[in-house]
Design a protein around this motif. Structure first.
Motif, PDB file in Angstrom:
ATOM      1  N   TRP A  21       0.925  -1.302  -0.043  1.00 49.28           N
ATOM      2  CA  TRP A  21       0.063   0.021  -0.117  1.00 49.28           C
ATOM      3  C   TRP A  21       1.065   1.393  -0.209  1.00 49.28           C
ATOM      4  N   ALA A  22       1.868   1.203   0.971  1.00 47.46           N
ATOM      5  CA  ALA A  22       2.781   2.426   0.945  1.00 47.46           C
ATOM      6  C   ALA A  22       3.580   2.771  -0.424  1.00 47.46           C
ATOM      7  N   GLU A  23       3.784   1.705  -0.826  1.00 45.08           N
ATOM      8  CA  GLU A  23       4.304   1.937  -2.491  1.00 45.08           C
ATOM      9  C   GLU A  23       3.466   2.746  -3.401  1.00 45.08           C
ATOM     10  N   GLU A  24       2.251   2.258  -3.408  1.00 44.82           N
ATOM     11  CA  GLU A  24       1.208   2.810  -4.282  1.00 44.82           C
ATOM     12  C   GLU A  24       0.698   4.261  -3.855  1.00 44.82           C
ATOM     13  N   ASN A  25       0.634   4.458  -2.528  1.00 46.40           N
ATOM     14  CA  ASN A  25       0.291   5.681  -1.946  1.00 46.40           C
ATOM     15  C   ASN A  25       1.182   6.566  -1.466  1.00 46.40           C
ATOM     16  N   ALA A  26       2.135   6.754  -2.093  1.00 45.51           N
ATOM     17  CA  ALA A  26       3.268   7.697  -1.474  1.00 45.51           C
ATOM     18  C   ALA A  26       2.668   9.031  -0.700  1.00 45.51           C
ATOM     19  N   ASP A  27       1.922   9.428  -1.609  1.00 44.98           N
ATOM     20  CA  ASP A  27       1.170  10.700  -0.851  1.00 44.98           C
ATOM     21  C   ASP A  27       0.894  10.480   0.464  1.00 44.98           C
ATOM     22  N   LEU A  28       0.159   9.399   0.654  1.00 44.91           N
ATOM     23  CA  LEU A  28      -0.453   9.217   1.969  1.00 44.91           C
ATOM     24  C   LEU A  28       0.608   8.922   3.027  1.00 44.91           C
ATOM     25  N   TRP A  29       1.499   7.874   2.539  1.00 39.44           N
ATOM     26  CA  TRP A  29       2.475   7.396   3.395  1.00 39.44           C
ATOM     27  C   TRP A  29       3.441   8.280   3.832  1.00 39.44           C
ATOM     28  N   GLN A  30       3.400   9.420   3.310  1.00 42.38           N
ATOM     29  CA  GLN A  30       4.120  10.583   3.730  1.00 42.38           C
ATOM     30  C   GLN A  30       3.604  11.383   5.094  1.00 42.38           C
ATOM     31  N   ILE A  31       2.407  10.992   5.244  1.00 40.62           N
ATOM     32  CA  ILE A  31       1.785  11.606   6.648  1.00 40.62           C
ATOM     33  C   ILE A  31       2.368  10.584   7.604  1.00 40.62           C
ATOM     34  N   PHE A  32       2.374   9.284   7.506  1.00 39.32           N
ATOM     35  CA  PHE A  32       2.868   8.567   8.517  1.00 39.32           C
ATOM     36  C   PHE A  32       4.472   8.633   8.730  1.00 39.32           C
ATOM     37  N   LYS A  33       5.133   9.194   7.690  1.00 41.30           N
ATOM     38  CA  LYS A  33       6.445   9.323   7.941  1.00 41.30           C
ATOM     39  C   LYS A  33       6.742  10.879   8.631  1.00 41.30           C
ATOM     40  N   GLU A  34       5.958  11.607   8.374  1.00 39.54           N
ATOM     41  CA  GLU A  34       6.064  12.815   9.112  1.00 39.54           C
ATOM     42  C   GLU A  34       4.831  13.244   9.869  1.00 39.54           C
ATOM     43  N   PRO A  35       4.375  12.420  10.931  1.00 36.69           N
ATOM     44  CA  PRO A  35       3.057  12.811  11.840  1.00 36.69           C
ATOM     45  C   PRO A  35       2.974  14.161  12.237  1.00 36.69           C
ATOM     46  N   TYR A  36       4.022  14.475  12.695  1.00 38.15           N
ATOM     47  CA  TYR A  36       3.769  15.874  13.283  1.00 38.15           C
ATOM     48  C   TYR A  36       3.536  17.058  12.263  1.00 38.15           C
ATOM     49  N   ASN A  37       3.523  16.666  11.030  1.00 34.60           N
ATOM     50  CA  ASN A  37       3.274  17.689  10.021  1.00 34.60           C
ATOM     51  C   ASN A  37       1.569  17.369   9.611  1.00 34.60           C
ATOM     52  N   PHE A  38       1.083  16.524  10.151  1.00 34.42           N
ATOM     53  CA  PHE A  38      -0.393  15.923   9.783  1.00 34.42           C
ATOM     54  C   PHE A  38      -1.239  16.898   9.151  1.00 34.42           C
ATOM     55  N   GLU A  39      -1.414  18.119   9.739  1.00 35.94           N
ATOM     56  CA  GLU A  39      -2.480  18.867   9.294  1.00 35.94           C
ATOM     57  C   GLU A  39      -2.060  19.544   8.071  1.00 35.94           C
ATOM     58  N   LYS A  40      -0.532  19.917   7.992  1.00 37.95           N
ATOM     59  CA  LYS A  40      -0.258  20.472   6.931  1.00 37.95           C
ATOM     60  C   LYS A  40      -0.373  19.742   5.648  1.00 37.95           C
ATOM     61  N   ILE A  41       0.137  18.402   5.636  1.00 38.75           N
ATOM     62  CA  ILE A  41       0.004  17.553   4.319  1.00 38.75           C
ATOM     63  C   ILE A  41      -1.363  17.491   4.197  1.00 38.75           C
ATOM     64  N   PHE A  42      -2.225  16.829   5.153  1.00 41.86           N
ATOM     65  CA  PHE A  42      -3.589  16.257   5.050  1.00 41.86           C
ATOM     66  C   PHE A  42      -4.318  17.099   4.356  1.00 41.86           C
ATOM     67  N   ILE A  43      -4.221  18.300   4.813  1.00 39.51           N
ATOM     68  CA  ILE A  43      -5.314  19.249   4.407  1.00 39.51           C
ATOM     69  C   ILE A  43      -5.151  19.729   2.816  1.00 39.51           C
ATOM     70  N   GLN A  44      -4.056  19.380   2.580  1.00 38.79           N
ATOM     71  CA  GLN A  44      -3.492  19.814   1.132  1.00 38.79           C
ATOM     72  C   GLN A  44      -4.216  18.808   0.205  1.00 38.79           C
ATOM     73  N   LEU A  45      -4.113  17.415   0.604  1.00 31.58           N
ATOM     74  CA  LEU A  45      -4.774  16.542  -0.107  1.00 31.58           C
ATOM     75  C   LEU A  45      -6.015  16.541  -0.877  1.00 31.58           C
ATOM     76  N   PRO A  46      -6.440  16.176  -1.988  1.00 27.71           N
ATOM     77  CA  PRO A  46      -7.644  16.217  -2.553  1.00 27.71           C
ATOM     78  C   PRO A  46      -8.733  15.465  -1.627  1.00 27.71           C
ATOM     79  N   TYR A  47      -9.908  15.851  -1.626  1.00 27.37           N
ATOM     80  CA  TYR A  47     -10.803  15.089  -0.903  1.00 27.37           C
ATOM     81  C   TYR A  47     -11.057  13.515  -0.991  1.00 27.37           C
TER      82      TYR A  47
END
Lengths: 522, 134
Positions: A21-47
């Motif tokens: 899953w992580a390989e195919e969903n690099a954009d989402l996996w990024q959040i797990f890699k940088e959990p302290y930046n959750f709000e910043k990364i998550f809110i930028q994602l398309p719905y």
């Protein structure tokens, strides 16, 4: 030649591991890699990606992902829990779990649903009470005629459960008329159960006796809420959709359907053009409309739109793209109406005691409803629902995601711009409804007991045969819920038990009152 | 078969999944079985050949379809449901489950999983009508 794999087979061929899953969903996996930046990364994602992230968070929380080592599982689950907390904060909601509550009775839940949907389903014979079947079986010309004023629904125990809701109070005169026309003995009202009243309502409102349901409310609560929302927040909502770069015609059609019919399901909406095109004019002409006064490019008058839609000919105004193909509704957000307070927790009669600050009719109040995008509704708001109850309802456990803000009326994502707030209850019309509702609050179980007590006198008066075993079950059930705390209830239960004992004794002696299908007299 | 329900559907506006491919049904059966659930009941499988997953208003019926909202595998993985049941659909208040231990269809309250109605294996039609009613 190799056979092409079906797309469904392809979708499910891969094992769900966090790594694939992580390989195919690099954009989402990024959040797990940088959990302290959750709000910043998550809110930028398309719905759609936010929803996918929510899906994966839930799967990790529920241990549905094949994660290699327990250590990794623990780390990811901790992260998922933190992300879920942040999502609650972003949506003005909170996760609640607890125990020791008394869930609603099935009949009470049924009423909440009926008011919400505005329809009633036909009852089956086995769901109707013996007394009701007795009174309705007395058909024919010889039947005694009663006066309309004899039908005192306001004091009929189980109808009083219905009339806690304004919608049911409003249809009371029609029900009264039906019972009077059918010459049903007014004594029946005292012993009719919720199912019996459902049956009477079904027959009052059905236009096709073969149909499995009848519409009892012209505008069900759900549709009414959508219409009210459009009345108060319509302009802001239209503007919001436009800012999302949704096709103007889609926005117009959705808002029109919401305003006029309280409908927001794209499947039920005809996407129509806002201005006359050559295609529209030609279609209207074929449909028998006089088009002499209209020209291409001119705005389609609202009266014409209303008329065409009322005639169920919305297709005549169907919007098409430059190639003449019908505009797809796919880009329209799918909204649904959500109960912010769980129906289960609208217990006016917890443990048989009344809690007047909480009453049944409140469940469908406008500040307890909101519009939610369909996927978010099911995945987020209902994704954490659970209620576990013991057989005697004494130790119930529940979990649920609640809205923290009663003024939240629309939510279409996690960003602040995707939320709309309005106080739907701040008007005289609502305050009047609330006042009347409060005056009509009853305790469901006390009404049940009153009905059972009435059965005692009515069965004796009309010599109706009744199964004491069945009645005993009903009494015991209510007794176990309300206990003997109330002196009045305790006396009724004692009286009923005494009566049942005498019935059983009579049964043993073969007295006719207990014959199973014995005919009574009126 | 669900003729009564299918004729009811003809009068409604709804969205449905792509036409059922036999391979898709086999994949769904295999995956569900491996998840510890049962095979899709025969009558429901036949129904899927006509309507492979349906969404109408707030009512959903699942199928072997790539549409995530209607995919029987995805939804059985994601949604909470009672033990020993295969989730076939839901509306705002209730779930439509197939209880593979008792071999019947059940209408179950979405919140507390209380069984509200039980329909025999041959009564899929009534169970489907129920989930589309109230």
């Amino acid at each position: 030649m190799a056979k092409k794999k079906s797309s469904y087979a392809a979708k499910h061929q891969q094992e769900s591991t966090i790594f694939s899953w992580a390989e195919e969903n690099a954009d989402l996996w990024q959040i797990f890699k940088e959990p302290y930046n959750f709000e910043k990364i998550f809110i930028q994602l398309p719905y759609e990606r936010q929803m996918e992230f929510l899906r994966i968070t839930q799967a990790i929380q529920r241990d549905k992902f094949n994660i290699a080592t327990p250590q990794k599982r623990k780390t990811l689950q901790y992260a998922a829990d933190v992300f879920f907390e942040k999502m609650q904060w972003m949506t003005d909601s909170y996760y609640e779990e607890g125990e020791g509550f008394y869930p609603l009775a099935d009949d009470e839940r049924r009423l909440v649903r009926m008011e919400c949907y505005g329809t009633i389903d036909a009852r089956k014979q086995h769901q109707l009470s013996v007394c009701y079947k007795y009174f309705t079986s007395l058909e024919g010309k010889g039947r005694k005629k009663f006066k309309l004023k004899d039908y005192d629904l306001a004091s009929a125990p189980m109808w009083r459960v219905f009339r806690q809701f304004e919608s049911f109070r409003n249809i009371e005169p029609k029900l009264k008329q039906y019972l009077w026309k059918k010459r049903i003995n007014p004594d029946a009202l005292k012993v009719m159960s919720v199912s019996d009243y459902c049956d009477a309502l079904y027959h009052t409102f059905t236009t096709n006796p073969k149909s499995s349901k009848a519409t009892i409310l012209k505008t069900p609560i759900k549709n009414k809420f959508v219409m009210d929302f459009m009345k108060h927040c319509g302009t802001q909502f239209e503007e919001y959709l436009r800012q999302k770069n949704i096709d103007e015609r889609l926005v117009y059609s959705l808002c029109l359907a919401m305003k006029r019919f309280g409908v927001c399901d794209p499947n039920s909406i005809s996407v129509i053009d806002t201005n006359f095109t050559s295609q529209i004019l030609s279609d209207l002409k074929k449909g028998g409309y006089d088009i002499s006064a209209y020209t291409i490019g001119q705005k389609i008058p609202q009266e014409l739109i209303d008329d065409v839609i009322d005639q169920d000919k919305g297709c005549l105004l169907a919007a098409r793209d430059e190639k003449g193909i019908l505009i797809s509704k796919l880009s329209l957000p799918k909204f649904e109406v959500h109960h912010t307070d769980g129906v289960q927790f609208a217990h006016s009669t917890s443990g048989g005691k009344m809690y007047y600050e909480k009453y049944l009719a409140q469940t469908n109040y406008p500040n307890k409803l909101m519009l939610v995008e369909s996927e978010m509704h099911h995945l987020f708001y209902h994704g954490y629902d659970s209620v576990i109850r013991t057989t005697n309802n004494t130790e119930c456990y529940y979990s649920r995601l609640n809205s923290n803000n009663p003024f939240l009326v629309m939510i279409n994502g996690f960003g602040e711009k995707d939320h709309m707030y309005y106080d739907m209850e701040n008007n005289a019309r609502f305050r009047r409804r609330e006042k009347e509702d409060k005056e009509n609050v009853v305790n469901f179980f006390e009404m049940q007991l009153e009905r059972l007590d009435n059965i005692k006198t009515i069965t004796a008066k009309y010599n109706i045969s009744h199964s004491p075993t069945h009645l005993k079950q009903e009494i015991d059930e209510i007794h176990s819920i309300i206990g003997m705390d109330s002196d009045v209830s305790g006396d009724i239960v004692k009286g009923l038990n005494k009566w049942l004992r005498s019935l059983k004794k009579a049964d043993k002696n073969g007295v006719s009152a207990l014959t199973i299908e014995g005919k009574g007299r009126e | 078969m669900s003729q009564k329900f299918i004729s009811y559907l003809q009068k409604q506006k709804f969205k449905q999944g792509e036409t059922l491919e036999s391979e898709a049904l086999i994949v769904a059966q295999k995956v569900l079985y491996n998840m510890g659930l049962s095979f899709i009941p025969d009558a429901y499988g036949k129904f899927l050949k006509q309507h492979n997953g349906i969404k109408a208003g707030d009512c959903y019926l699942f199928g072997a379809t790539v549409d995530d909202d209607l995919d029987i595998i995805d939804q059985n993985k994601l949604m909470r449901k009672p033990d020993n049941t295969l989730l076939l659909g839901y509306n705002d208040f209730d779930l439509l489950c197939y209880n593979f231990k008792q071999k019947n269809y059940q209408i179950v309250d979405r919140n507390d999983w209380k069984v509200l109605e039980t329909y025999d294996e041959n009564d899929l039609d009534d169970a489907l009508l129920h989930i589309f009613n109230i």
